[in-house]
Design a protein around this motif. Structure first.
Motif, short mmCIF file in Angstrom:
data_model
loop_
_atom_site.label_atom_id
_atom_site.label_comp_id
_atom_site.label_asym_id
_atom_site.label_seq_id
_atom_site.Cartn_x
_atom_site.Cartn_y
_atom_site.Cartn_z
N VAL A 250 0.84 -1.21 0.00
CA VAL A 250 0.00 0.00 0.00
C VAL A 250 0.87 1.25 0.00
O VAL A 250 0.61 2.21 -0.74
CB VAL A 250 -0.96 0.00 1.21
CG1 VAL A 250 -1.60 1.38 1.40
CG2 VAL A 250 -2.04 -1.05 1.03
N SER A 251 1.91 1.26 0.82
CA SER A 251 2.76 2.46 0.90
C SER A 251 3.47 2.72 -0.43
O SER A 251 3.60 3.88 -0.85
CB SER A 251 3.78 2.32 2.04
OG SER A 251 4.74 1.32 1.75
N LEU A 252 3.91 1.68 -1.11
CA LEU A 252 4.60 1.86 -2.40
C LEU A 252 3.63 2.34 -3.48
O LEU A 252 4.01 3.08 -4.39
CB LEU A 252 5.24 0.54 -2.84
CG LEU A 252 6.46 0.10 -2.03
CD1 LEU A 252 6.82 -1.36 -2.34
CD2 LEU A 252 7.66 1.01 -2.32
N LEU A 253 2.37 1.94 -3.39
CA LEU A 253 1.38 2.32 -4.39
C LEU A 253 0.83 3.72 -4.19
O LEU A 253 0.39 4.36 -5.14
CB LEU A 253 0.22 1.32 -4.39
CG LEU A 253 0.53 -0.09 -4.88
CD1 LEU A 253 -0.62 -1.04 -4.53
CD2 LEU A 253 0.78 -0.10 -6.38
N THR A 254 0.84 4.20 -2.95
CA THR A 254 0.18 5.47 -2.65
C THR A 254 1.13 6.59 -2.29
O THR A 254 0.70 7.75 -2.17
CB THR A 254 -0.83 5.30 -1.49
OG1 THR A 254 -0.13 4.91 -0.30
CG2 THR A 254 -1.87 4.25 -1.84
N MET A 255 2.41 6.31 -2.12
CA MET A 255 3.34 7.37 -1.71
C MET A 255 3.49 8.42 -2.80
O MET A 255 3.30 8.17 -3.98
CB MET A 255 4.71 6.77 -1.37
CG MET A 255 5.48 6.24 -2.56
SD MET A 255 7.08 5.57 -2.08
CE MET A 255 7.77 5.19 -3.69
N GLU A 256 3.86 9.62 -2.37
CA GLU A 256 4.13 10.71 -3.31
C GLU A 256 5.50 10.47 -3.96
O GLU A 256 6.34 9.75 -3.44
CB GLU A 256 4.13 12.05 -2.57
CG GLU A 256 2.78 12.43 -1.96
CD GLU A 256 1.70 12.64 -3.01
OE1 GLU A 256 1.88 13.50 -3.88
OE2 GLU A 256 0.67 11.93 -2.95
N ARG A 257 5.70 11.09 -5.09
CA ARG A 257 6.95 10.93 -5.83
C ARG A 257 8.10 11.56 -5.05
O ARG A 257 8.06 12.75 -4.70
CB ARG A 257 6.82 11.60 -7.20
CG ARG A 257 8.08 11.54 -8.07
CD ARG A 257 7.90 12.39 -9.32
NE ARG A 257 9.10 12.43 -10.12
CZ ARG A 257 9.35 11.65 -11.18
NH1 ARG A 257 8.41 10.80 -11.56
NH2 ARG A 257 10.46 11.75 -11.86
N PRO A 258 9.16 10.78 -4.73
CA PRO A 258 10.32 11.37 -4.04
C PRO A 258 11.13 12.24 -4.99
O PRO A 258 11.17 11.99 -6.19
CB PRO A 258 11.11 10.15 -3.59
CG PRO A 258 10.72 9.05 -4.51
CD PRO A 258 9.31 9.33 -4.95
N ASP A 259 11.78 13.26 -4.45
CA ASP A 259 12.63 14.13 -5.28
C ASP A 259 13.83 13.37 -5.82
O ASP A 259 14.27 13.59 -6.94
CB ASP A 259 13.11 15.33 -4.46
CG ASP A 259 11.96 16.24 -4.04
OD1 ASP A 259 10.96 16.31 -4.79
OD2 ASP A 259 12.06 16.87 -2.97
N VAL A 260 14.36 12.47 -4.99
CA VAL A 260 15.50 11.64 -5.36
C VAL A 260 15.18 10.22 -4.93
O VAL A 260 14.63 10.01 -3.84
CB VAL A 260 16.80 12.12 -4.67
CG1 VAL A 260 17.98 11.23 -5.06
CG2 VAL A 260 17.09 13.57 -5.01
N PHE A 261 15.51 9.24 -5.76
CA PHE A 261 15.23 7.86 -5.37
C PHE A 261 16.44 7.29 -4.64
O PHE A 261 17.35 6.73 -5.22
CB PHE A 261 14.89 7.00 -6.59
CG PHE A 261 14.29 5.68 -6.21
CD1 PHE A 261 12.95 5.59 -5.86
CD2 PHE A 261 15.06 4.53 -6.17
CE1 PHE A 261 12.38 4.37 -5.49
CE2 PHE A 261 14.51 3.31 -5.81
CZ PHE A 261 13.17 3.23 -5.46
N ASP A 262 16.44 7.49 -3.33
CA ASP A 262 17.46 6.91 -2.47
C ASP A 262 16.77 6.48 -1.18
O ASP A 262 15.60 6.80 -0.95
CB ASP A 262 18.61 7.89 -2.23
CG ASP A 262 18.19 9.15 -1.48
OD1 ASP A 262 17.11 9.16 -0.85
OD2 ASP A 262 18.94 10.14 -1.51
N PRO A 263 17.46 5.70 -0.32
CA PRO A 263 16.79 5.16 0.86
C PRO A 263 16.12 6.20 1.75
O PRO A 263 15.02 5.98 2.23
CB PRO A 263 17.93 4.44 1.60
CG PRO A 263 18.88 4.04 0.51
CD PRO A 263 18.83 5.16 -0.48
#
Length: 495
Positions: A250-263
């Protein structure tokens, strides 16, 4: 990239170590992520010798089928020679002193530079005791080396017990040193969700409340509880599947787009996503959540859950959960997420269905009430891996009658064989210090808070079990959950 490290596995004689950890470590060795500068200490109560331990490790590799097709027959033996066994009582201080002595010797022998990974492949009730002794007896190294703790779910039974568990290990390890394994996050199709969403302009632009009608997540199993009845009687489908695996999806499907894809950026957005799931009242739980327990199949060839060996004759534990979650993350605010998981269902399948809105008038039909077929994006997690996109196009030679077609991509057997096992990938990430695919405490805590409301509501009531037939897709109430919203489950193998 080769990484030097000493692994200390608590529970080294257990099923998890045998079936998952030893084959995963061997794969990393075979592929060069581990070379000659690593060592493993296995600990447990059994009085094994190093030689016997080596035979067990090689047997685990063979049973996992990981050595088929190899050209180097000496590799498992060379790998196993890096393993050392110490009989250990987790409550005995003297045993930690002996463990520290062996760890220091191996650190020097293999030039490991103080890098240590402590893997707690044991029941969670031991986590705090072990973590405390590791710190007090100075098994945590100073200097440039790293200390990392890997723990397995379940992370508690509810929020209070999860917090107690977290507090018991956070006195010895910092959050950035704790790696909570949820093996679903190690699955390549789950990791691909972010890539599909944010790596394609088409889906990135459509992933919003303006275009998505609802999201559906199904984790269906065709088998019953099998040999896990003892565990299931204390866990049930809610604790076993929903609070962890499903909430992570659910969190992966609904999260907002991160500015940078890092941990760090990904963790921030996932925590935000879980915190923006609507908390229900008791009345709302009754309206939005369904539980079930399987009975016999229609031919009476399969046992009901209560008749399985190791279960209570009047068990009230659920083997099925369906629910409706509402996200209030800005881009998907108000979009419902329908979830379900269960045992003894029609067909084994884990999939995600993104159902797009269907408000456009069908200009190709003379009937003003005729609707277009709904566009659906399906992500296949297992046993298939890939996706299906359903859309409409003209068919036939006359007129403009539209029919749905499916754009399909499935990984071939050869492609799936090349994908690392979930544990292999997660251990490799832990070696690299990459927490992208591990659960943060705040995610775990908030997921428990959401599900505790459901659990507490159910525990105050007596369910009418069994309420679904083995081989069906669960109780009728799970279908009604969507029907009253004018929707239906996309995945329906009995239709």
């Amino acid at each position: 990239m080769n990484q030097k490290a000493l692994f200390i596995i608590f529970g080294g004689t257990g099923d998890l170590a045998y079936r998952k950890l030893y084959p995963a470590l061997f794969n990393l060795y075979e592929k060069g992520y581990l070379k000659e500068d690593f060592a493993v200490i296995g600990t447990a109560r059994r009085p094994w010798s190093n030689d016997h331990y080596h035979e067990v490790v090689m047997s685990a590799i063979e049973d996992a089928g990981r050595d088929s097709g190899r050209t180097n027959d000496d590799l498992p033996r060379k790998f196993a020679n890096h393993f050392y066994y110490q009989s250990h009582n987790v409550d005995d201080v003297d045993h930690y002193v002996a463990l520290r002595k062996l760890a220091d010797e191996l650190d020097e022998k293999y030039q490991l530079e103080g890098n240590r990974i402590f893997y707690l492949a044991m029941a969670p009730r031991f986590f705090g005791t072990i973590a405390g002794h590791l710190k007090d007896q100075q098994l945590l190294t100073d200097g440039d080396g790293f200390n990392r703790l890997i723990i397995e779910k379940p992370f508690g039974r509810d929020y209070p017990s999860a917090k107690e568990l977290n507090d018991s290990i956070s006195g010895s390890f910092k959050e950035e040193q704790i790696f909570r394994i949820d093996h679903y996050l190690g699955k390549e199709p789950i990791q691909s969700i972010a890539g599909l969403r944010f790596g394609n302009a088409l889906f990135n632009s459509l992933w919003s409340k303006e275009h998505i009608d609802n999201i559906q997540i199904t984790l269906a199993e065709s088998l019953g509880v099998e040999e896990r009845a003892g565990y299931y009687e204390t866990a049930g489908a809610m604790r076993d599947m929903v609070q962890n695996h499903i909430m992570q999806i659910v969190s992966l499907l609904t999260m907002e787009r991160p500015d940078v894809f890092d941990p760090s950026h990904l963790r921030e957005k996932k925590i935000e996503a879980v915190e923006n799931i609507q908390m229900y009242s008791k009345e709302e739980v009754d309206q939005n959540f369904v539980r079930g327990q399987y009975g016999e199949d229609e031919f009476k060839t399969q046992l009901a859950y209560r008749d399985e060996e190791g279960t209570d004759d009047n068990s009230q534990i659920e083997t099925f959960v369906a629910g409706k979650l509402i996200t209030h993350n800005p881009s998907l605010d108000g979009v419902p997420i329908y979830i379900r998981t269960g045992k003894r269902l029609t067909k084994k399948s884990t999939q995600v269905n993104i159902v797009f809105k269907n408000n456009d008038k069908n200009i190709f039909s003379d009937n003003p009430d005729e609707k277009l077929e709904t566009n659906v994006l399906t992500m296949h997690i297992e046993p298939d891996q890939g996706f299906t996109l359903e859309f409409n196009t003209k068919t036939g030679n006359q007129g403009y009658k539209l029919s749905p077609v499916h754009l399909r991509y499935r990984k071939t057997a050869a492609e799936k064989a090349r994908i690392p096992d979930a544990y292999e990938g997660l251990i490799r990430d832990a070696l690299a210090g990459d927490k992208t695919n591990f659960a943060h405490w705040h995610e775990v805590a908030q997921a428990w808070k959401i599900m505790d409301v459901v659990r507490n509501t159910w525990d105050a009531e007596t369910p009418d079990f069994p309420n679904y037939v083995s081989g069906s897709m669960g109780p009728q109430a799970a279908d009604d959950l969507l029907t009253r919203d004018g929707r239906e489950w996309v995945f329906n193998p009995r239709k």
